[in-house]
Design a protein around this motif. Structure first.
Motif, PDB file in Angstrom:
ATOM      1  N   ALA A 175       0.830  -1.213   0.000  1.00  0.00           N
ATOM      2  CA  ALA A 175       0.000   0.000   0.000  1.00  0.00           C
ATOM      3  C   ALA A 175       0.861   1.258   0.000  1.00  0.00           C
ATOM      4  O   ALA A 175       0.545   2.239  -0.677  1.00  0.00           O
ATOM      5  N   GLN A 196       1.905   1.853  -3.503  1.00  0.00           N
ATOM      6  CA  GLN A 196       0.827   2.299  -4.383  1.00  0.00           C
ATOM      7  C   GLN A 196       0.438   3.752  -4.121  1.00  0.00           C
ATOM      8  O   GLN A 196       0.237   4.526  -5.060  1.00  0.00           O
ATOM      9  N   TRP A 197       0.327   4.134  -2.846  1.00  0.00           N
ATOM     10  CA  TRP A 197      -0.061   5.506  -2.548  1.00  0.00           C
ATOM     11  C   TRP A 197       1.005   6.499  -3.005  1.00  0.00           C
ATOM     12  O   TRP A 197       0.681   7.623  -3.417  1.00  0.00           O
ATOM     13  N   LEU A 247       2.667   6.304  -5.644  1.00  0.00           N
ATOM     14  CA  LEU A 247       2.553   6.441  -7.097  1.00  0.00           C
ATOM     15  C   LEU A 247       1.482   7.433  -7.521  1.00  0.00           C
ATOM     16  O   LEU A 247       1.530   7.980  -8.621  1.00  0.00           O
ATOM     17  N   LEU A 264      -8.949   4.215  -3.514  1.00  0.00           N
ATOM     18  CA  LEU A 264      -8.522   2.820  -3.486  1.00  0.00           C
ATOM     19  C   LEU A 264      -8.959   2.191  -2.166  1.00  0.00           C
ATOM     20  O   LEU A 264      -8.900   2.814  -1.115  1.00  0.00           O
ATOM     21  N   TYR A 270      -2.951  -3.211  -3.144  1.00  0.00           N
ATOM     22  CA  TYR A 270      -1.733  -3.800  -3.717  1.00  0.00           C
ATOM     23  C   TYR A 270      -1.627  -3.687  -5.231  1.00  0.00           C
ATOM     24  O   TYR A 270      -0.611  -3.270  -5.748  1.00  0.00           O
ATOM     25  N   ASP A 326      -4.233  -2.315  -7.653  1.00  0.00           N
ATOM     26  CA  ASP A 326      -4.974  -1.266  -8.354  1.00  0.00           C
ATOM     27  C   ASP A 326      -4.285   0.084  -8.216  1.00  0.00           C
ATOM     28  O   ASP A 326      -3.699   0.394  -7.173  1.00  0.00           O
ATOM     29  N   ASN A 327      -4.399   0.905  -9.271  1.00  0.00           N
ATOM     30  CA  ASN A 327      -3.802   2.227  -9.240  1.00  0.00           C
ATOM     31  C   ASN A 327      -4.461   3.105 -10.296  1.00  0.00           C
ATOM     32  O   ASN A 327      -5.117   2.606 -11.213  1.00  0.00           O
ATOM     33  N   ASN A 386      -4.287  -2.289 -13.106  1.00  0.00           N
ATOM     34  CA  ASN A 386      -4.521  -3.348 -12.127  1.00  0.00           C
ATOM     35  C   ASN A 386      -3.527  -4.473 -12.383  1.00  0.00           C
ATOM     36  O   ASN A 386      -3.717  -5.288 -13.287  1.00  0.00           O
ATOM     37  N   ALA A 434       2.157  -4.983  -6.470  1.00  0.00           N
ATOM     38  CA  ALA A 434       2.562  -3.584  -6.368  1.00  0.00           C
ATOM     39  C   ALA A 434       3.756  -3.288  -7.268  1.00  0.00           C
ATOM     40  O   ALA A 434       3.813  -2.244  -7.927  1.00  0.00           O
ATOM     41  N   THR A 459       2.536  -3.215 -10.945  1.00  0.00           N
ATOM     42  CA  THR A 459       1.828  -1.976 -11.248  1.00  0.00           C
ATOM     43  C   THR A 459       2.793  -0.797 -11.301  1.00  0.00           C
ATOM     44  O   THR A 459       2.665   0.092 -12.150  1.00  0.00           O
ATOM     45  N   ASN A 460       3.770  -0.785 -10.401  1.00  0.00           N
ATOM     46  CA  ASN A 460       4.769   0.287 -10.387  1.00  0.00           C
ATOM     47  C   ASN A 460       5.502   0.366 -11.717  1.00  0.00           C
ATOM     48  O   ASN A 460       5.698   1.460 -12.275  1.00  0.00           O
TER      49      ASN A 460
END
Length: 428
Positions: A176, A179-180, A182, A199, A206, A208-209, A225, A234, A237-238
């Motif tokens: 998390a 993700q935050w 990002l 989110l 983890y 979704d973004n 996602n 994560a 997605t990153n």
């Protein structure tokens, strides 16, 4: 130098960790304030967390039912009149210690002021002044000072963790945290549109973004996602988000942005892992937009009271195969339209009776929230979603983006969409 200019200059030159002490001092010196508190919206957008210096803490307040929460939700000053100090109140910036003698309460006015940057709701500044010290001019200047504080908080986050720590109602998982960090923000306002996103689970997200970026003429919006769970999702997605940003910042077209991200993911994982994505590019002048459906996020549209899904031609997720070509589809959004973009963790979740959330409940939720601003819709729909799905039945994370389209002003006058102090009407 007038008092507002003095106060604003003090904030702009304050050390990053000292913004609260500085705003407290200038409000006392320039406006006679007897109490000043800064509240930060937590990651789940359910609580306002007081900014204090560790290890001292104070009690958070709920956004939905508190006085500061009303200012945050309406994005307007909320004015309260009461005697100060209240018998049960303790100072939010100091440790709790018994006082030998409580000061005599005096009539006072508290102005709860939104702390926001271009529509991104960071928190609330609460300023208490003696009764009679709340002239319209004072309130207008305090609103402007809250705007200055908001900008300084964004800058300060580069150099201190204090305000990020204050936002946390509980500890974030490592996934998390990634993700935050990002995200571009949780909301954004321009004359042409208003964006809001959320989110969940906020402290354990983890895969979704979402991301957005704007120019004078375009808005680029992405929902991603990454497959899997935890750190692996994560990291995936990153990589996808940064590949898309790299292509966008190189000036590539939407199709080429998707292709570059696809190549980066395939080169790293050889098709074993992939990312579902929905990519948009809007023309701000006309409302025409390109969209690429590369996976699971879906779109619903509210237009003139009618809710319907927007069906797109499904294309392969990013990174599934080598050198996948992506072809944009072309649509138009009209002033007054609302788009709701949701991940499969929302629309594909099921109730205890096996009913999909997208079958009836998503359409109903979009209709029932039609009067809410776009910044509040994601949280409201996620509350409906939480009541629908069976806890533990599906462990997928959830993402909702709400886009309200206003269209370009006919007079051609563009601002950041944020009301000036003179245009805001305080609530009482």
């Amino acid at each position: 130098m007038d008092r507002f200019a003095t106060a604003a200059q003090a904030l702009r030159t304050a050390l990053p960790h000292a913004l609260v002490d500085t705003v407290r001092a200038v409000c006392a010196d320039q406006y006679g304030a007897i109490a000043v508190d800064l509240w930060m919206a937590d990651y789940a957008m359910t609580m306002l967390q007081p900014v204090t210096v560790p290890p001292y803490t104070a009690q958070p307040v709920p956004i939905r039912t508190s006085e500061p929460g009303r200012a945050l939700g309406a994005q307007e000053p909320f004015i309260c009149r009461a005697r100060y100090p209240k018998p049960t109140r303790t100072h939010l910036s100091r440790p709790t210690k018994p006082l030998a003698k409580q000061p005599e309460p005096v009539p006072a006015v508290t102005a709860h002021l939104p702390v926001s940057v271009r529509g991104d709701r960071l928190g609330v500044l609460s300023v208490t002044v003696p009764e009679g010290g709340d002239s319209p001019q004072v309130l207008a200047e305090l609103v402007q000072l809250a705007d200055v504080l908001a900008h300084e908080l964004v800058v300060a986050d580069r150099d201190t963790d204090l305000y990020l720590q204050a936002r946390r109602a509980s500890r974030l998982t490592l996934a998390a945290e990634m993700q935050w960090q990002l995200l571009p923000g949780r909301s954004c306002t321009r004359p042409e549109y208003t964006l809001g996103a959320q989110l969940e689970p906020a402290y354990a997200i983890y895969g979704d973004n979402f991301d957005w970026a704007t120019t004078a003429d375009t808005l680029t919006l992405t929902a991603t996602n990454g497959m899997g769970e935890g750190i692996k999702a994560a990291l995936l997605t990153n990589l996808a988000v940064n590949a898309l940003r790299n292509a966008r910042r190189a000036g590539l077209s939407l199709a080429d942005q998707a292709a570059l991200a696809d190549q980066a993911l395939y080169a790293e994982h050889r098709g074993a892992q992939h990312v579902a994505a929905l990519l948009f590019e809007f023309d701000l002048a006309t409302g025409a937009f390109e969209v690429i459906d590369a996976g699971s996020p879906k779109i619903w549209r509210l237009r003139k009271g009618s809710v319907e899904p927007i069906e797109l031609e499904a294309q392969l997720p990013l990174g599934m195969f080598e050198d996948t070509p992506y072809i944009p589809q072309h649509h138009t959004i009209e002033p007054g339209d609302r788009l709701l973009i949701v991940s499969d963790g929302v629309y594909a979740s099921t109730s205890k009776h096996g009913e999909l959330f997208s079958a009836r409940h998503l359409t109903r939720a979009l209709s029932e929230t039609r009067l809410l601003p776009a910044t509040q819709v994601p949280h409201a729909v996620l509350e409906t979603h939480a009541a629908h799905h069976v806890p533990g039945a599906d462990s997928d994370d959830a993402m909702i983006i709400c886009l309200d389209w206003h269209g370009r002003p006919t007079d051609g006058h563009l601002t950041d969409g944020h009301l000036t102090a003179g245009e805001r009407t305080p609530m009482t």
